[in-house]
Design an enzyme around this catalytic site. Structure first.
Site, PDB file in Angstrom:
ATOM      1  N   GLU A 161      -4.109   9.400 -28.847  1.00  4.92           N
ATOM      2  CA  GLU A 161      -4.525   8.973 -30.189  1.00  4.92           C
ATOM      3  C   GLU A 161      -6.044   8.773 -30.225  1.00  4.92           C
ATOM      4  O   GLU A 161      -6.659   8.347 -29.250  1.00  4.92           O
ATOM      5  CB  GLU A 161      -3.795   7.681 -30.588  1.00  4.92           C
ATOM      6  CG  GLU A 161      -3.845   7.450 -32.090  1.00  4.92           C
ATOM      7  CD  GLU A 161      -2.965   6.299 -32.550  1.00  4.92           C
ATOM      8  OE1 GLU A 161      -2.204   5.738 -31.735  1.00  4.92           O
ATOM      9  OE2 GLU A 161      -3.048   5.962 -33.744  1.00  4.92           O
ATOM     10  N   ASP A 183      -8.256   6.825 -31.385  1.00  5.84           N
ATOM     11  CA  ASP A 183      -9.010   5.599 -31.084  1.00  5.84           C
ATOM     12  C   ASP A 183      -9.326   5.511 -29.580  1.00  5.84           C
ATOM     13  O   ASP A 183     -10.175   4.717 -29.175  1.00  5.84           O
ATOM     14  CB  ASP A 183      -8.286   4.335 -31.582  1.00  5.84           C
ATOM     15  CG  ASP A 183      -6.836   4.244 -31.178  1.00  5.84           C
ATOM     16  OD1 ASP A 183      -6.219   5.282 -30.891  1.00  5.84           O
ATOM     17  OD2 ASP A 183      -6.301   3.123 -31.162  1.00  5.84           O
ATOM     18  N   HIS A 192      -3.667   8.069 -23.287  1.00  2.26           N
ATOM     19  CA  HIS A 192      -3.058   8.219 -24.624  1.00  2.26           C
ATOM     20  C   HIS A 192      -3.976   9.071 -25.483  1.00  2.26           C
ATOM     21  O   HIS A 192      -5.190   8.879 -25.484  1.00  2.26           O
ATOM     22  CB  HIS A 192      -2.865   6.810 -25.199  1.00  2.26           C
ATOM     23  CG  HIS A 192      -2.332   6.706 -26.590  1.00  2.26           C
ATOM     24  ND1 HIS A 192      -1.522   7.662 -27.163  1.00  2.26           N
ATOM     25  CD2 HIS A 192      -2.480   5.737 -27.523  1.00  2.26           C
ATOM     26  CE1 HIS A 192      -1.209   7.266 -28.385  1.00  2.26           C
ATOM     27  NE2 HIS A 192      -1.785   6.112 -28.640  1.00  2.26           N
ATOM     28  N   HIS A 206       3.476   4.517 -27.267  1.00 11.72           N
ATOM     29  CA  HIS A 206       4.187   4.807 -28.486  1.00 11.72           C
ATOM     30  C   HIS A 206       4.055   6.269 -28.938  1.00 11.72           C
ATOM     31  O   HIS A 206       4.571   6.632 -30.000  1.00 11.72           O
ATOM     32  CB  HIS A 206       3.742   3.840 -29.600  1.00 11.72           C
ATOM     33  CG  HIS A 206       2.323   4.063 -30.068  1.00 11.72           C
ATOM     34  ND1 HIS A 206       2.007   4.182 -31.389  1.00 11.72           N
ATOM     35  CD2 HIS A 206       1.172   4.225 -29.415  1.00 11.72           C
ATOM     36  CE1 HIS A 206       0.717   4.372 -31.525  1.00 11.72           C
ATOM     37  NE2 HIS A 206       0.184   4.403 -30.348  1.00 11.72           N
ATOM     38  N   HIS A 219      -5.098   2.412 -39.799  1.00 15.20           N
ATOM     39  CA  HIS A 219      -4.003   3.252 -40.336  1.00 15.20           C
ATOM     40  C   HIS A 219      -2.908   2.451 -41.046  1.00 15.20           C
ATOM     41  O   HIS A 219      -1.724   2.557 -40.753  1.00 15.20           O
ATOM     42  CB  HIS A 219      -3.462   4.264 -39.305  1.00 15.20           C
ATOM     43  CG  HIS A 219      -2.863   3.706 -38.027  1.00 15.20           C
ATOM     44  ND1 HIS A 219      -1.878   2.761 -37.997  1.00 15.20           N
ATOM     45  CD2 HIS A 219      -3.104   4.020 -36.740  1.00 15.20           C
ATOM     46  CE1 HIS A 219      -1.548   2.514 -36.745  1.00 15.20           C
ATOM     47  NE2 HIS A 219      -2.277   3.265 -35.959  1.00 15.20           N
ATOM     48  N   HIS A 244      -6.626  -2.376 -26.370  1.00 15.08           N
ATOM     49  CA  HIS A 244      -7.108  -3.170 -27.517  1.00 15.08           C
ATOM     50  C   HIS A 244      -7.030  -4.651 -27.152  1.00 15.08           C
ATOM     51  O   HIS A 244      -6.023  -5.101 -26.608  1.00 15.08           O
ATOM     52  CB  HIS A 244      -6.235  -2.968 -28.755  1.00 15.08           C
ATOM     53  CG  HIS A 244      -6.176  -1.577 -29.274  1.00 15.08           C
ATOM     54  ND1 HIS A 244      -7.205  -0.989 -29.967  1.00 15.08           N
ATOM     55  CD2 HIS A 244      -5.199  -0.648 -29.211  1.00 15.08           C
ATOM     56  CE1 HIS A 244      -6.861   0.234 -30.314  1.00 15.08           C
ATOM     57  NE2 HIS A 244      -5.652   0.475 -29.864  1.00 15.08           N
ATOM     58  N   TYR A 266       0.998  -7.078 -33.590  1.00 14.19           N
ATOM     59  CA  TYR A 266       0.815  -5.744 -33.021  1.00 14.19           C
ATOM     60  C   TYR A 266       2.166  -5.169 -32.613  1.00 14.19           C
ATOM     61  O   TYR A 266       2.496  -4.016 -32.912  1.00 14.19           O
ATOM     62  CB  TYR A 266      -0.112  -5.889 -31.810  1.00 14.19           C
ATOM     63  CG  TYR A 266      -0.568  -4.611 -31.192  1.00 14.19           C
ATOM     64  CD1 TYR A 266      -1.783  -4.041 -31.545  1.00 14.19           C
ATOM     65  CD2 TYR A 266       0.197  -3.975 -30.222  1.00 14.19           C
ATOM     66  CE1 TYR A 266      -2.216  -2.873 -30.960  1.00 14.19           C
ATOM     67  CE2 TYR A 266      -0.229  -2.809 -29.632  1.00 14.19           C
ATOM     68  CZ  TYR A 266      -1.433  -2.261 -29.998  1.00 14.19           C
ATOM     69  OH  TYR A 266      -1.858  -1.109 -29.415  1.00 14.19           O
TER      70      TYR A 266
END
Ligand code: FMN
Ligand code: FE2
Ligand code: FE2
Length: 394
Positions: free
Chosen positions: A80, A82, A78, A145, A24, A224, A191
């Site tokens: 999101e 991914d 989370h 986040h 992204h 990650h 990051y």
């Protein structure tokens, strides 16, 4: 990737995404990983999933350890995609009615991503889930986040499953901090600069709270990159440092140019700053990825931005970068603008407006030079740089 034992009966069943280069809008020159963790106890829990295109790999990895149908609980730290993208495949495989634990916002946001009516279990901050011999505690980390973000903490093993926090976009042969050593830190730093910087004040509060709770952390398993098992304090301390946004005596001169005039100014300004003993680097926007530039911005005190005037405005890549930087909310910066122009020369005013919106301390009205800088104009750039250098060491 072969499932890796990250603790006793705890496996990373995630995948390595070797080929991704753009995440992204963030440059990931060394790919990334989507980690997902399987805890085998009297009850079997899966923490997070992977991007949807890797669902088969995730299921294969789980199958190497246990029949996926034996998973009792899925935990989504989370929403999101991914980390949630493979939920439909996982839930279908293990049974659509299996409980899916997430924060309250997680339930809401997951149901805005997926139409399936899963058996959502919204957990409160601090709520616990027994897996038999071991217990998971959930810690809400709202806006870190995303509004749905939470941590899961395995109490007996002192393992923190930290979702995106403490992660790094890096795919390599290594899986743990002790295997890669200090080479992982630039990835962790990039990051932070590109994903977590806007939440720096929240991170400071969260780390304070973790300290107050006396939460002992032996291992951090982010979603990650590598797992921190040797020295989790290293990344926690780095987060404390980065979140404090204490600037270094360093400047970055970020610019774009059509015919090299603004470039010549940038180089002379950087040289002038250097003359005051402050490290300064000119960065040409189209030669550096915006996420690399932000990593430099993070610890620099002086952010100097240059653009030629084009069609009464800013060069588009400069607007692009300013928009990106503004969103990441860097703090405690000194700012200044410069640029070459032909006749109307709006660029400096427009940059100043943006730097002011970011609450940078503007130390000079800015330097405009008509068309190509001559010797005198370059001397003015050096002086401008020296003024910036002085205010950085003040
Ligand atoms: C397509 C184009 C549009 C321009 N529009 C403006 C303008 O609206 N106002 C202005 O002051 N200069 C304008 N200029 C002139 C440039 O700002 C000037 O050539 C400047 O020296 C370029 O700096 P650079 O070498 O850093 O690109 C324009 C130049 C080009 C090529
Ligand atoms: Fe995320
Ligand atoms: Fe992520």
């Amino acid at each position: 990737m072969k499932p890796l034992e990250t603790g006793k009966n705890i496996y990373n069943v995630g995948v390595r995404d070797w080929n991704i280069r753009d995440f992204h809008g963030y440059s990931v020159y060394q790919g990334t990983t989507y980690n997902a963790f399987l805890i085998i106890d009297e009850k079997v829990a899966l923490i997070d999933t992977v991007k949807s295109e890797f669902a088969d790999q995730l299921l294969d990895n789980i199958a190497k350890i246990i029949d996926p149908k034996k998973i009792d609980y899925v935990i989504s730290n989370h929403t999101e995609m991914d980390h949630s993208g493979s939920l439909p495949r996982i839930m279908h495989k293990i049974g659509e009615d299996k409980p899916l634990y997430c924060s309250k916002m997680g339930c809401k946001n997951l149901s805005l991503h997926f139409s399936q009516k899963w058996n959502y279990k919204a957990v409160e901050n601090g709520e616990e889930l027994s897996l038999g011999k071991r217990t998971l505690a959930f810690l809400e980390t709202r806006m870190l986040h995303w509004p749905d973000s939470m941590f899961s903490y395995l109490k007996e093993d002192k393992i923190l499953f930290s979702s995106d926090a403490f992660g790094q976009h890096y795919a390599g042969s290594e899986s743990f901090d002790d295997e890669i050593g200090a080479a992982i830190m630039p990835h962790a730093r990039k990051y932070f600069a590109n994903i977590l910087l806007p939440m720096a004040p929240l991170i400071l509060k969260l780390l304070e709270k973790v300290n107050e709770l006396g939460l002992e952390i032996d291992t951090i398993c982010p979603d990650h990159g590598i797992v921190w098992r040797k020295d989790p304090a290293k990344i926690i301390n780095a987060y404390l440092d980065w979140s404090s946004q204490e600037p270094q005596k360093k400047a970055v001169v970020i610019y774009d140019t059509m015919w090299h005039s603004t470039q010549a100014m940038a180089e002379a300004i950087a040289a002038g700053i250097g003359e005051e003993g402050v490290s300064a680097k000119p960065i040409h926007i189209r030669s550096s990825h915006r996420s690399e530039i932000m990593t430099e911005v993070m610890d620099a005190k002086g952010i100097i931005v240059g653009s030629p005037t084009i069609n009464n405005g800013l060069f588009p890549t400069v607007s692009d970068f300013l928009t990106y930087m503004k969103g990441l909310k860097p703090k405690n910066k000194i700012g200044a603008a410069f640029g070459s122009y032909g006749w109307s020369g709006e660029s400096v005013k427009l940059i100043n407006r943006e730097l002011e919106a970011m609450k940078f301390k503007i130390i000079d009205p800015g330097l405009k030079i008509q068309f190509v800088p001559d010797k005198e104009s370059l001397a003015a750039c050096i002086e401008f740089g020296k003024k910036i250098g002085k205010s950085i060491i003040e």
